[in-house]
Design an enzyme around this catalytic site. Sequence first.
Site, short mmCIF file in Angstrom:
data_model
loop_
_atom_site.label_atom_id
_atom_site.label_comp_id
_atom_site.label_asym_id
_atom_site.label_seq_id
_atom_site.Cartn_x
_atom_site.Cartn_y
_atom_site.Cartn_z
N GLY A 123 0.73 -1.30 -0.01
CA GLY A 123 0.30 -0.02 0.08
C GLY A 123 0.79 1.30 -0.06
O GLY A 123 0.26 2.10 0.34
N ALA B 207 14.09 -2.73 3.09
CA ALA B 207 14.77 -2.12 4.49
C ALA B 207 13.68 -1.26 4.93
O ALA B 207 14.04 -0.23 5.65
CB ALA B 207 16.08 -1.48 4.06
N THR C 288 7.58 4.22 3.69
CA THR C 288 7.02 5.23 4.16
C THR C 288 8.05 6.35 4.55
O THR C 288 7.64 7.64 4.62
CB THR C 288 6.19 4.75 5.47
OG1 THR C 288 5.43 3.49 5.19
CG2 THR C 288 5.67 5.73 6.25
N LYS D 178 7.52 5.63 11.49
CA LYS D 178 8.70 4.75 11.25
C LYS D 178 8.31 3.66 10.06
O LYS D 178 6.84 3.54 9.95
CB LYS D 178 8.91 4.03 12.66
CG LYS D 178 9.39 5.16 13.58
CD LYS D 178 9.56 4.68 14.95
CE LYS D 178 10.10 5.42 16.11
NZ LYS D 178 10.28 4.79 17.48
N GLY E 258 7.04 -2.54 7.69
CA GLY E 258 6.92 -3.86 7.24
C GLY E 258 7.65 -5.18 7.25
O GLY E 258 7.05 -6.34 7.15
N GLU E 259 8.71 -5.05 8.04
CA GLU E 259 9.63 -6.12 8.20
C GLU E 259 9.44 -6.63 9.60
O GLU E 259 9.62 -7.87 9.89
CB GLU E 259 11.17 -5.79 7.91
CG GLU E 259 11.40 -5.78 6.41
CD GLU E 259 12.61 -5.02 6.27
OE1 GLU E 259 13.60 -6.10 5.77
OE2 GLU E 259 12.94 -4.02 6.58
#
Lengths: 341, 168, 452
Positions: free
Chosen positions: A49, A87, A91, A288, A291-292
């Site tokens: 997204g 990484a 965002t 911040k 995703g990971e």
Amino acid sequence: MALLRGTGMAAVNYPTGMNLGGDPTQALVHATTSGSFNVVLSSTDLGQGLKTVVAQIAAEALGVGYDQIVVDTADTDTGPHCMGTFASRGTHRVGNAVKMAALEAREAVLQLASEELEVSVADLVLDGSGNVSVAGSPSKTLGIADLASRAQFQYGRTIAGRGVFMKPRSDVDPETGAMDPDSTQAYACTVAEVEVDTETGVVRVVSIRSAYEVGQQVNPALVQGQIRGGAWMGMSHALYETTEPYYPDRSHSPKDFAEYLMPGAGEVPEIESVVLEIASANGPYGAKGVGEMTANSPIPAIANAIFDATGVRIDHLPIRPEDILRGLDELATEGTREGVA
Amino acid sequence: MGTTIVRFELSGRDVEVLASPLATLQGVLRSQLGHTSVKDGCRQGGCGSCTVLVDGEPMLSCLLPVEDVAGRRVTTLEGVTPAEGLQPVQRAFLEANGYQCGYCTPGMELLACALLEHNPAPSRDEIVEALSGNVCRCTGYTPIVDAIEAAAKARTTTGATARAEAAR
Amino acid sequence: MTAETNGAMHVVGQSVQRADGVGFVTGRAQYAADLTFPRMLHLKMVRSPLHHARIKGVDLSAAERVPGFVRALTHEDVPHNVYTILGLIGVEPEEEFVLAVDRVRYKGEPIVAILAETEAAAYEAVAAVRLDLEELPAVFDVEEALRADAPVVTHWGNNTFMYEGHECRRVRLGDVETGFAQADHILEGEYRTGPIEHAPIETTGCIAVPEANGRYTVYTNTQAIYFSLDNTSIILQLQANRLRFIGGMVGGGFGGKVDVIVEPLATLGAMKTGRPVRYVYNRQEEMQVSSTRSPEVLRIKDGVMADGTIVARKVTGLMDCGAYSRQTPYAVTKFAANAAGPYRIPNVWIDGYCVYTNRTPTSAMRGFGVTMGSWAVEVQMDKIARQLGIDPWELRFRNAHRNGDTKPHRKIVADATLIETMQAAAALVGHELPAELRAMTSAPRAPQDGGR
């Protein structure tokens, strides 16, 4: 033969941005003749997204509605440079570049509004829905879409902005490892509950419950998408997947989805979360990356829960039923279920 | 045995394709008929992204020789999508964020359509069972199950209207 | 500057619906491999069947006779036949070949690219290529690879990536031996993982199309289009502005579509034939040849006081980069930056090794460099808690870093929220924390508590 339950916790951090920096992203924003705005990037949305998130950031900075933004990505002929989507940099870096570009475009809008309304820019307020008015005199108002259109055809002005975000690349001291690896970091704490079948060694993950601190959620529903998808992938790392089931022996390597094990829809545990927002110093609106990290904290939480349930400590991944059964056999031989590390 | 002509019904229209001996339904749908919503994830029946409906039943088109659908009714997501707007399953997936990268989505939605035709009010367990052959790498499945559950409710509450839309 | 919209945000923080969602739920979204172009050729790859071998000969004669065969690409056709993935950000050495020259180092390594009119013809021609290979001893165990007598994987003679003259990436803070000497307890743990595949439902792929103006457009599902364009430009020795990369539709990435594997050869094929060339991985290639998360061996030695304060932590990480290092040297540095966990520890020693073996090259994957380090540290923390009889939560709180603390790589902690995050998790699961832990914050420590 029993079903043993246990819980385990884990707390982690995860850095935002390409390690050591040197990963710039640029963005361009410009108004169209109808007064909507195009955000032009070469960044890639992986399905998480990113295009939506940057549209929201652009809309926020411009003071217009989300539906007034079109995001054009991933054509190197039109989009300025972006290092890529990895990484957990999207965002943060793309967002910052877009915000900067949107603010420059906004400044051009406000400059024009100040001339038409005959006040200084400092006396103007935005309502966030595409209108700019004089502070304290809400009736003296103009629509941003109209302003942008007049800029094009009446005034011959551009309503556009350029943005860039780069954390300059830094080096690592070869002796001490002193370095500046990231822009910020997010945090997660997960509690996993498992149920272990001592007859089959099969682990059922009952629940994964977590707190995540992400600076500022740009789109809470999309953050939930990462939390759920990440929890599933973390569980898969802990209990299911590898391309070398007999690592370091390369035999019996999976070739397809029938052989590469991952949990199915029926194995998904209850996933519950709470999200904290403590603004980062340098993310767009304090955001911040997330995703990971969401795939990381469930893994040790599950491993620790298995120990809590059974007394079996397994220090490799994935943890398979045969590992549990061997561990239970060893414990039975040792005759103890105490906390053996 | 060389190339043959195979005729079948695709989303309400009679079509004919050239079928070489190893041609699969997936291959001809994508390359000869332009139905690229039928995805190409593994060609081994392992991911379900090639799912289509044959006479209303979900089938893995990557494993189906195209001769096997001669004279039958094939439905892809192109055939389910209305000319304007979305039908209830699609709307439910959109609103529940039952997708992220979108690659498994056509297969999941066709499964949902077939399921709800047979079982208009499935339990979550029944939905999970129906999805058991389709892989999603992004969502962790729960949003997809939520979407199908919501679609079932929407179908029941709007009743005849929803069924008429889905049949178009 | 103009007043902000009275401090409240209007769009950021809202769960707006994705504008691209309609494309996904209708199936209209177009992925790279969905595109088709007139006279498009299919590229399929001849790959090494052996883990480690010298290439004595490649016989294309039978392949050339397959109906539909158009041409083959060998290493001689590649203008700059070196795969320079990290060269763009200054990480040396150049070590991997786009197409193998005289040696293959992993099972699946690309040797010859076959271009044909149809996919079936391409596969048939690939199967008809005769390889004359002399098998060499291979090493798969990362610790065996470090031994002096191990088969050498790289062409420069070392099985470890060199970090400015050192065999590993080092982080040194304080003195761990002093810390171990003063500790009440010493705990050692060893943690091992195997490789993990991204397994996106959409495989890696691209189509390179020659344009009328002499440029090439590459439609690709890469996660990084400029990174891919720049690497392709270097490999093809083609000015970057002759390339146009179009992407942005990715059916799952997770780090598996960052390695710029298919674009250079597809584009070379388009250059050599004047026709569009499609190079898309099949599922077996995606599973067995595309890069994976690296296997790791992690050893942690901790010196802990009776109250649970960790005074020294020594971490050794062996990351198996496979036959070529790809992005793993970068990951080892990132690992070293995070390997001690989010804790304040005065004495830290980290050694991160990037070790070569004869397996599929490993590269970026979700959590790159950190995922397994976090797992190992958090299992180790659980062991410490158990051994000392301390509540696992309290152990984390006691050691959690706060703003102003010094990290092992000497960066000062900022934006720290570990304590607040753990408090929220405890509340979520109904775990009652003692008052002291409920009152903790990430605010900088007072000078008398070791703050600055």
